[in-house]
Write an enzyme that holds these catalytic residues in place. Structure first.
Site, PDB file in Angstrom:
ATOM      1  N   ASP A  74      46.899  56.413  44.046  1.00 49.20           N
ATOM      2  CA  ASP A  74      45.022  56.510  44.479  1.00 49.20           C
ATOM      3  C   ASP A  74      44.285  55.241  46.062  1.00 49.20           C
ATOM      4  O   ASP A  74      44.360  54.204  45.956  1.00 49.20           O
ATOM      5  CB  ASP A  74      44.772  54.843  43.173  1.00 49.20           C
ATOM      6  CG  ASP A  74      42.816  55.959  42.951  1.00 49.20           C
ATOM      7  OD1 ASP A  74      42.286  56.035  43.852  1.00 49.20           O
ATOM      8  OD2 ASP A  74      42.714  56.016  41.752  1.00 49.20           O
TER       9      ASP A  74
ATOM     10  N   SER B 130      36.556  56.601  37.188  1.00 48.55           N
ATOM     11  CA  SER B 130      35.702  56.013  39.007  1.00 48.55           C
ATOM     12  C   SER B 130      34.572  56.093  38.490  1.00 48.55           C
ATOM     13  O   SER B 130      34.621  54.621  38.136  1.00 48.55           O
ATOM     14  CB  SER B 130      35.269  57.705  39.650  1.00 48.55           C
ATOM     15  OG  SER B 130      35.660  57.478  40.779  1.00 48.55           O
TER      16      SER B 130
ATOM     17  N   HIS C 159      43.838  59.002  42.764  1.00 50.09           N
ATOM     18  CA  HIS C 159      42.596  59.184  42.200  1.00 50.09           C
ATOM     19  C   HIS C 159      42.515  60.226  40.337  1.00 50.09           C
ATOM     20  O   HIS C 159      42.195  59.755  39.221  1.00 50.09           O
ATOM     21  CB  HIS C 159      41.759  58.506  43.049  1.00 50.09           C
ATOM     22  CG  HIS C 159      39.988  58.608  42.021  1.00 50.09           C
ATOM     23  ND1 HIS C 159      39.888  57.293  41.991  1.00 50.09           N
ATOM     24  CD2 HIS C 159      39.145  59.261  42.110  1.00 50.09           C
ATOM     25  CE1 HIS C 159      38.939  56.701  41.615  1.00 50.09           C
ATOM     26  NE2 HIS C 159      38.109  58.304  41.526  1.00 50.09           N
TER      27      HIS C 159
END
Length: 398
Positions: A343, A184, A374
């Site tokens: 995601d 991320s 995610h």
């Protein structure tokens, strides 16, 4: 199998940032000088809190950035008894977490499912970074975390200061170039650094899990509403330089957002019982969240926009903040990008735009996992087979 609860929570945490408001070795200093006390006191060390009890050796380091932040870094130098032995030939791997979490996020699963422990049991020398403002890195040489000045930074500073400082520490300790794993926000700071030609002499290869750069197609309703409503700026105006997900005023903003008919917060408490009770959400700077919201609203990847032509000229010498040109990422650092079809933050279209922008060929590998969301790239129960084994194979082939 992907976890809907995990997906909901971390998508909100990383994109909307207003989601969670409802609710034994000596230290070594990376510096030629002795480490002063500074401001702030570290909590129980991560090694003692999560690693030593599992039968792993763990070392605590402190790295000082050139702007004075004291970062906590953990090293797991060898596997458990029966694993591959230690030695200076073990390739170093640096793990960089996302926003509103810290290094503990890599260790929430069992040892057989946690990436750092899988890596070290398979012959790697593992290093875990904790960015400024999180519980293990809440210190500074001269600034007090209780004061506004401490929180005057965005992910631009993570690119310029934190990432390079930790990479220098690992390189100087191991005398080897480093394999990097980011998740991320940990992918965003790496991509931005690579676009500016940083770290080419330190990083051997990089695996980017749930990569984020462009956020134009983000489907997390809370994140979109928060960004477009300029909520970050509103919090800043109220004097909240530190964004503490457990704070009272932040909780009021969360309630306001959840009252929006476009946002469904129904599953929030269920998600909280799953992950947040194991690993309380970590503080970041409100300015950092404003910067992320600018990325959502402006549909481009650029440095922090100070909101006026005059201020931007003062900081950048131009009326608009400079753009991170991802086409300038060279092929010198082999990359593996792994992304998922479910995601809501690292959206498939945004990742495809990222791949187009980088203009890489032979130095880039891409993995698409249709059913992954995610957080599954860190906590998924099948991540070892689907993701982590691919990452290890990628590193070994470099």
């Amino acid at each position: 199998m992907a976890s809907n609860g995990h997906n909901f929570l971390l998508n909100l945490a990383v994109s909307g940032y207003f989601l969670l408001m409802l609710a034994h070795l000596p230290r070594q200093a990376f510096s030629g000088r002795s480490l002063p006390l500074g401001f702030g006191q570290p909590p129980e060390a991560l090694c003692a809190a999560a690693i030593n009890s599992l039968g792993y050796k763990c070392q605590e380091f402190e790295a000082i950035t050139d702007d004075g932040y004291i970062l906590s870094v953990q090293r797991i130098p060898e596997g458990r008894a029966g694993g591959r032995g230690g030695g200076s030939d073990r390739p170093p791997v640096l793990l960089q977490h996302g926003v509103i979490v810290d290094g503990m996020s890599w260790l929430l699963n069992s040892p057989d499912e946690a990436l750092p422990l899988i890596l070290v049991d398979n012959g790697f020398d593992v290093w875990i970074s904790n960015t400024r403002g999180t519980r293990y890195s809440r210190r500074h040489l001269t600034l007090d975390p209780a004061k506004q000045e401490y929180w005057n930074w965005t992910w631009d500073e993570l690119v310029i200061h934190d990432l390079s400082t930790v990479a220098d520490l690992v390189f100087n300790q191991t005398a080897q170039k480093i394999h990097y794993v980011g998740h991320s926000l940990g992918t965003l700071v790496a991509l931005a650094a690579f676009s500016e030609g940083r770290l080419s002499d330190r990083i051997k290869s990089a695996a980017l899990l749930s990569p984020i750069a462009y956020l134009s197609h983000m489907t997390t309703a809370l994140g979109v509403v928060a960004a477009k409503a300029f909520v970050g700026e509103a919090v800043s105006i109220l004097g909240l330089s530190e964004f503490n997900p457990k704070g009272v005023q932040e909780e009021m903003f969360m309630k306001t957002l959840c009252d929006n008919p476009e946002v469904n917060c129904y599953d929030l408490l269920t998600a909280l019982t799953d992950i947040a009770l194991k690993n309380e959400p970590q503080s970041t700077s409100t300015k950092n969240l404003i910067h992320l919201s600018q990325t959502v609203r402006d549909a481009k990847l650029s440095k922090y926009d100070y909101g006026s032509t005059q201020l931007n000229i003062e900081h950048y010498g131009a009326p608009d903040p400079p753009v991170y040109d991802l086409s300038k990422i060279s092929g010198d650092i082999p990359l593996l990008l792994s992304y998922g079809g479910r995601d809501a933050l690292s959206d498939v279209q945004d990742v495809e735009d990222l791949l187009d922008a980088m203009k890489l060929d032979k130095s880039l590998q891409v993995q698409y996992v249709k059913n992954y969301a995610h957080v599954d790239f860190v906590l998924g129960v099948t991540a070892k087979d689907l993701i982590f084994n691919r990452v290890m194979s990628f590193f070994r082939n470099q």
